[in-house]
Design an enzyme around this catalytic site. Structure first.
Site, PDB file in Angstrom:
ATOM      1  N   ASP A  83       0.868  -1.168   0.000  1.00 57.03           N
ATOM      2  CA  ASP A  83       0.000   0.000   0.000  1.00 57.03           C
ATOM      3  C   ASP A  83       0.910   1.226   0.000  1.00 57.03           C
ATOM      4  OD1 ASP A  83       0.957   0.210   2.606  1.00 57.03           O
ATOM      5  OD2 ASP A  83      -1.024   0.147   3.544  1.00 57.03           O
ATOM      6  N   CYS A 108       2.798  -3.435   4.054  1.00 60.61           N
ATOM      7  CA  CYS A 108       1.888  -2.341   4.388  1.00 60.61           C
ATOM      8  C   CYS A 108       2.451  -1.699   5.652  1.00 60.61           C
ATOM      9  CB  CYS A 108       0.443  -2.814   4.540  1.00 60.61           C
ATOM     10  SG  CYS A 108       0.084  -3.951   5.900  1.00 60.61           S
ATOM     11  N   THR A 161       1.905  -2.330   8.853  1.00 56.66           N
ATOM     12  CA  THR A 161       2.296  -3.342   9.847  1.00 56.66           C
ATOM     13  C   THR A 161       2.598  -4.703   9.236  1.00 56.66           C
ATOM     14  OG1 THR A 161       0.018  -4.065  10.186  1.00 56.66           O
ATOM     15  CG2 THR A 161       0.842  -2.283  11.628  1.00 56.66           C
ATOM     16  N   HIS A 165       9.310 -24.477   8.069  1.00 54.08           N
ATOM     17  CA  HIS A 165       8.278 -25.298   8.705  1.00 54.08           C
ATOM     18  C   HIS A 165       6.901 -25.167   8.072  1.00 54.08           C
ATOM     19  CE1 HIS A 165      10.491 -25.842  12.823  1.00 54.08           C
ATOM     20  NE2 HIS A 165      11.263 -26.132  11.782  1.00 54.08           N
ATOM     21  N   HIS A 178       6.851 -31.588   8.988  1.00 49.83           N
ATOM     22  CA  HIS A 178       6.248 -30.284   8.733  1.00 49.83           C
ATOM     23  C   HIS A 178       5.228 -30.363   7.594  1.00 49.83           C
ATOM     24  CE1 HIS A 178       9.144 -28.788  11.533  1.00 49.83           C
ATOM     25  NE2 HIS A 178      10.114 -29.307  10.802  1.00 49.83           N
TER      26      HIS A 178
END
Length: 152
Positions: free
Chosen positions: A8, A67, A69, A100, A135
């Site tokens: 963004d 973005c 965060t 993983h 995994h």
């Protein structure tokens, strides 16, 4: 490897930095937007979805989303069936996301990590192979949740 990038307005500068960083390492980078740091109407779900769909459609192999965060844009990407996007703010989580969880997308916050830390995060993510084995069973269990809800 071909890598899709999306951000963004808050992540454009860091996105461009990371694209240049990976290009120098031999990666092919595709920019799925956004492009104008002054356009605050460039909602993060749009590039999050574009990059995730590009991976699902085979246009690119992996993705980097940014973005403010890293949270919102990763949530959007994770809504695309078959996509696993992880928000990472340091290299160890990026390593585990690849090793993983076989994540195809690394997401981060431009307001959370600095340029050098972001470079270490992507370098770690792209330098780590999925370990498979025990995994794989867990990744399959995650995929089964999508199937259970008719989203696969």
């Amino acid at each position: 490897m071909k890598v899709g990038f999306g951000s963004d307005h808050a992540g454009i500068e860091l996105k461009l930095t990371l694209m240049e960083f990976l290009k120098e390492k031999g990666y092919e980078c595709v920019d799925y937007g956004n492009y104008d740091p002054n356009d605050r109407g460039d909602d993060y779900p749009v590039p999050g979805r574009k990059v995730a769909e590009a991976i699902r459609n085979g246009e690119v192999e992996k993705g980097v989303l940014i973005c403010g965060t890293g949270i919102g844009i990763s949530l959007a990407a994770n809504k695309v069936p078959g996509i696993r996007a992880a928000v990472c703010s340091e290299p160890y989580s990026a390593k585990m996301a690849a090793a993983h969880n076989n994540c195809q997308i690394i997401a981060m916050g431009a307001r959370v990590v600095g340029r050098e830390e972001a470079k270490m995060i992507v370098e770690t993510f792209f330098g780590q192979e999925f370990l498979g084995g025990r995994h794989q069973k867990r990744v399959d269990m995650i995929s089964q949740i999508e199937k259970d809800y008719g989203k696969a």
